[in-house]
Design a protein around this motif. Structure first.
Motif, short mmCIF file in Angstrom:
data_model
loop_
_atom_site.label_atom_id
_atom_site.label_comp_id
_atom_site.label_asym_id
_atom_site.label_seq_id
_atom_site.Cartn_x
_atom_site.Cartn_y
_atom_site.Cartn_z
N ASN A 169 -57.36 42.12 27.48
CA ASN A 169 -56.10 42.00 28.04
C ASN A 169 -55.82 43.52 28.61
OD1 ASN A 169 -55.31 39.49 27.55
ND2 ASN A 169 -54.11 40.14 25.81
N THR A 170 -56.35 44.64 27.86
CA THR A 170 -56.32 46.06 28.60
C THR A 170 -57.09 46.13 29.62
OG1 THR A 170 -56.08 46.85 26.34
CG2 THR A 170 -56.56 48.12 27.83
N TYR A 171 -58.14 45.77 29.67
CA TYR A 171 -59.24 45.68 31.01
C TYR A 171 -58.36 44.79 31.90
CZ TYR A 171 -63.10 46.93 27.91
OH TYR A 171 -63.85 47.61 26.94
N ASP A 172 -57.81 43.75 31.98
CA ASP A 172 -57.14 42.98 33.16
C ASP A 172 -55.73 43.49 33.63
OD1 ASP A 172 -59.01 40.99 33.41
OD2 ASP A 172 -58.19 39.66 31.62
N THR A 173 -55.34 44.53 32.68
CA THR A 173 -54.02 45.27 33.08
C THR A 173 -54.54 46.43 33.81
OG1 THR A 173 -53.06 44.71 31.07
CG2 THR A 173 -51.90 46.40 32.30
N ASN A 174 -55.39 47.17 33.61
CA ASN A 174 -55.92 48.17 34.15
C ASN A 174 -56.16 47.68 35.84
OD1 ASN A 174 -55.33 49.97 32.36
ND2 ASN A 174 -57.15 50.00 31.55
N ALA A 175 -56.92 46.50 35.63
CA ALA A 175 -57.65 46.10 36.85
C ALA A 175 -56.36 45.51 37.97
CB ALA A 175 -58.58 44.91 36.45
N SER A 176 -55.43 44.89 37.28
CA SER A 176 -54.34 44.49 37.98
C SER A 176 -53.61 45.75 38.63
CB SER A 176 -53.63 43.79 37.07
OG SER A 176 -52.23 43.26 37.85
N SER B 103 -76.36 47.93 39.26
CA SER B 103 -75.32 47.68 38.35
C SER B 103 -73.97 47.82 39.12
CB SER B 103 -75.41 48.26 37.12
OG SER B 103 -74.38 48.11 36.26
N SER B 104 -73.03 47.08 38.85
CA SER B 104 -71.90 47.17 39.38
C SER B 104 -70.71 46.92 38.36
CB SER B 104 -71.63 45.98 40.51
OG SER B 104 -71.72 44.81 40.08
N ASN B 105 -71.16 46.98 37.13
CA ASN B 105 -70.07 46.79 35.93
C ASN B 105 -68.98 48.01 36.05
OD1 ASN B 105 -71.67 44.72 34.88
ND2 ASN B 105 -72.32 46.21 33.19
N PRO B 106 -67.67 47.54 36.10
CA PRO B 106 -66.69 48.27 36.19
C PRO B 106 -66.61 49.39 34.82
CG PRO B 106 -65.91 46.33 36.51
CD PRO B 106 -67.20 45.95 35.83
N VAL B 107 -66.00 50.71 34.96
CA VAL B 107 -66.34 51.58 34.00
C VAL B 107 -65.78 51.21 33.01
CG1 VAL B 107 -63.93 52.73 34.54
CG2 VAL B 107 -65.85 53.79 33.62
N ASN B 108 -64.97 50.20 32.46
CA ASN B 108 -64.19 50.01 31.25
C ASN B 108 -65.12 48.97 30.53
OD1 ASN B 108 -63.83 47.27 32.43
ND2 ASN B 108 -61.59 47.91 33.01
N HIS B 109 -66.50 48.59 31.11
CA HIS B 109 -67.28 48.07 30.32
C HIS B 109 -68.23 48.90 29.21
CE1 HIS B 109 -67.59 43.82 31.96
NE2 HIS B 109 -66.76 44.65 33.06
N LEU C 269 -59.92 39.05 13.05
CA LEU C 269 -59.88 40.38 13.36
C LEU C 269 -60.62 40.46 14.80
CD1 LEU C 269 -59.55 42.40 10.23
CD2 LEU C 269 -57.82 42.34 11.99
N ASN C 270 -62.10 40.07 14.71
CA ASN C 270 -62.77 40.43 15.92
C ASN C 270 -62.45 39.71 17.15
OD1 ASN C 270 -64.51 41.79 14.55
ND2 ASN C 270 -66.10 40.17 14.19
N PHE C 271 -61.92 38.53 16.98
CA PHE C 271 -61.08 37.52 18.17
C PHE C 271 -60.01 38.37 18.56
CE2 PHE C 271 -58.12 34.50 19.72
CZ PHE C 271 -58.75 33.84 20.65
N TYR C 272 -59.15 39.06 17.76
CA TYR C 272 -57.81 39.86 18.22
C TYR C 272 -58.23 40.78 18.90
CZ TYR C 272 -53.99 42.58 17.81
OH TYR C 272 -52.75 43.61 18.09
N PHE C 273 -59.28 41.53 18.20
CA PHE C 273 -59.57 42.83 19.09
C PHE C 273 -60.37 42.67 20.41
CE2 PHE C 273 -58.85 44.95 14.80
CZ PHE C 273 -57.88 45.73 15.20
N ASP C 274 -61.01 41.35 20.55
CA ASP C 274 -61.83 40.79 21.71
C ASP C 274 -60.67 40.71 22.70
OD1 ASP C 274 -63.29 39.88 23.66
OD2 ASP C 274 -63.77 38.07 22.68
N LYS C 275 -59.71 40.11 22.33
CA LYS C 275 -58.65 39.48 23.26
C LYS C 275 -57.74 40.69 23.60
CE LYS C 275 -54.96 36.20 23.80
NZ LYS C 275 -54.60 34.89 23.39
#
Length: 238
Positions: free
Chosen positions: A21-28, A232-238, A11-17
């Motif tokens: 994927n959500t962060y990458d979609t928004n960034a894309s 710090s330059s972390n994107p907001v979704n961090h 479950l942790n692996f699933y939610f991590d992924k």
């Protein structure tokens, strides 16, 4: 008990992924805004993830990076170049790639999107260096970097499949060319080998009297070494 732990890990692996994927979609979506409407950027399994590139762009802006060196050319090269050109930033990229055909493809994309003027592409073949690690020819790298100082270092090459320490020479090879205010991005730190490389670089920079901190964004596939002066330059979704 063991079965419950396995389910929990899954479950942790699933939610991590899922979160990545959500962060990458928004960034894309954000990154594609730099390009014409019909553009579909050719991301591959070897590319820096969109959210990684977004973090690099944040660092470029927030910490006023001007001199970038990249080991392993890719779609990230094109996106960063386009961002620099569109925003009229005073920044240049040196990009080193071992595959001539891929290097030519990236050159064509830089031409296509009118941003080649801020990038110098170098095709440097891989050779066995003194450490017996297959890496870019160090003599050629030395000619390229010359006496320049770099404040942003991106390492996504050569392929980690070449060996456990295939990317380790990057920072040691340019240690005298790193600005006192800097960031280093290393991709694929979910792999044990890359995590060790990042830690080895951290120790080397400390021993070389750099003020350096290690940043591992939670649940991310990349790691960062940054000077104490950097914001710090972390994107907001961090």
């Amino acid at each position: 008990m063991l079965s419950k732990l396995i389910k929990l890990f899954s479950l942790n692996f699933y939610f991590d992924k899922l979160s990545r994927n959500t962060y990458d979609t928004n960034a894309s979506i954000l990154l594609h805004r730099l390009f014409p409407d019909a553009t579909i950027l050719p991301f591959t399994t070897f590319s820096l993830n969109p959210n990684t590139i977004l973090h690099v762009i944040n660092d470029l802006q927030i910490n006023n990076r001007k001199s970038i060196i990249e080991f392993g050319s890719g779609i990230s090269t094109v996106i960063l170049a386009k961002f620099i050109v569109e925003n009229k930033l005073d920044a240049k990229i040196i990009s080193i790639e071992d595959n001539k055909s891929w290097c030519d493809f990236i050159a064509s994309q830089l031409e296509k999107y009118n941003c080649k003027q801020v990038v110098t592409l170098h095709h440097i073949p891989l050779v066995k260096n003194s450490s017996e690690v297959l890496w870019y020819d160090k003599n050629e790298v030395a000619k390229v970097v010359n006496n320049q100082k770099f404040d942003l270092i991106l390492v996504d090459g050569p392929s980690g499949g070449l060996g456990k320490e295939s990317r380790k020479p990057a920072v040691p090879s340019i240690i005298n060319n790193i600005n006192e205010d800097f960031s280093v991005f290393l991709d694929d730190v979910r792999r044990l080998d890359e995590r060790k490389i990042l830690n080895d670089w951290f120790i080397l920079l400390k021993e070389s009297k750099f003020d350096v901190k290690k940043i591992n964004p939670k649940n991310k596939v990349y790691g960062i070494l940054s000077s104490g002066k950097s914001f710090s330059s972390n994107p907001v979704n961090h």
